[in-house]
Design a protein around this motif. Structure first.
Motif: not given
Length: 370
Positions: A133-142
């Motif tokens: 989450v904190l490095t924007h690697q979840t794979g989820l859209l904005n």
């Protein structure tokens, strides 16, 4: 907060080119700083800039322009702006506080703490961690859906890739982390932010949700045409974008968090400032990406003079940013109340900081993160 039209970037590029030409004869040592900031704002169609430059703990605060372009009411040091995605840095600190208390781990799947209904049928639900989450690697859209409507909260989340294998800026990830923190503590995110951040950091002019009375001194967002939007009043907290604050308050937070590690264990503070993963400008790999890697919940800028930390924010009618240098103890925090506010970034940075460096936090994607 929202996924803005990609056409905006083209318009912004044109605005930057025009602004640069306009400012070449304007910025000179014969002018005082306030006048220069006013010219920068005018050239970018920005009704107001609230800015704080801090060096070695000493603040130079500037309040230029109007809360509302129609009423012409001037802003002051206590005028509250939407901090947009600068909220994510506040949310990150809140997470680190809970981690230090042993309530949550960085690398344990969040779904093992909290069965988030929007991920119930997602095959990657058991792989997403707070680190992702904190490095924007979840794979989820904005965002999936019309934030913050009831329909949005019921929308199932889809994965664009397996967590930890790629980069994609995601507000949805931060909201998943928010609900996880609420679940494990039994407290609302508002309570957590107030207890862990706003009160201990003495951020007296800040709130994570709209409070009654704030309309007396709140900035209105504006379209690029300088026409005012409706006053934005977020009644429900969101870890990705609902902070209301001032440049002075946010500078206080950045100073004590990044420079001093206030309230954190030493190893946690060190972890928060480490290079964790890489960002991506687009689908392919860019040579520029190496200059703006991800720390936890914020970005690093690595350039000719060393390492600094930054984040930008975009809510409808608002653009803001901070850039902080631990070595020289310098911070620039700026809030603007216009969709065209990012066009001011390179000129503000050049005005206050050593200009013999590349400001990758702007050059990378003209201030945009999504």
């Amino acid at each position: 907060m929202t996924n803005f039209l990609k056409l905006y970037r083209n318009n912004l590029t044109k605005a930057v080119l025009g602004l640069t030409l306009f400012l070449i004869p304007v910025i000179s040592f014969s002018q005082d700083t306030s006048s220069i900031i006013q010219e920068i704002a005018h050239a970018a169609n920005v009704p107001a800039i609230q800015l704080n430059y801090q060096k070695d703990g000493v603040n130079r605060l500037y309040n230029i322009g109007f809360k509302n372009s129609e009423t012409k009411t001037k802003i002051d040091r206590n005028t509250i702006f939407q901090a947009a995605s600068l909220t994510k840095v506040i949310a990150t600190y809140t997470f680190l506080r809970l981690m230090d208390q042993g309530l949550i781990e960085l690398d344990k799947p969040l779904y093992s703490y909290y069965t988030y209904d929007r991920l119930a049928h997602n095959p990657n639900k058991d792989k997403i961690t707070a680190r992702h989450v904190l490095t924007h690697q979840t794979g989820l859209l904005n965002w999936e859906g019309d934030v913050p409507s009831e329909e949005w909260r019921k929308t199932a989340l889809t994965s664009q890739f397996e967590a930890g294998t790629d980069y994609m800026y995601s507000g949805e990830g931060f909201y998943f982390l928010q609900e996880t923190m609420e679940h494990i503590t039994g407290k609302t995110f508002q309570q957590l932010v107030e207890e862990e951040v706003l009160l201990p950091f003495k951020m007296k002019n800040s709130a994570i949700v709209w409070q009654e009375g704030m309309e007396q001194n709140a900035a209105f967002g504006h379209y690029e045409s300088i026409s005012p939007r409706k006053l934005g009043m977020y009644r429900k907290s969101n870890a990705a974008y609902t902070l209301y604050t001032t440049a002075a308050d946010y500078s206080q937070f950045i100073k004590k968090y990044i420079f001093e590690g206030f309230g954190l264990k030493k190893k946690t503070h060190e972890l928060a400032l480490k290079r964790i993963s890489e960002a991506k400008k687009s689908d392919g790999i860019s040579v520029d990406d190496k200059h703006v890697p991800c720390a936890l919940g914020m970005r690093m800028q690595i350039n000719e003079i060393g390492t600094s930390y930054w984040h930008t924010g975009s809510n409808p009618g608002f653009r803001c940013f901070f850039l902080a240098y631990p070595d020289s103890k310098e911070i620039v925090v700026a809030f603007t109340n216009s969709d065209s506010g990012f066009a001011t970034i390179p000129h503000i940075l050049a005005l206050f900081l050593n200009n013999n460096q590349t400001f990758w936090m702007y050059k990378w994607r003209l201030g945009e993160l999504d």
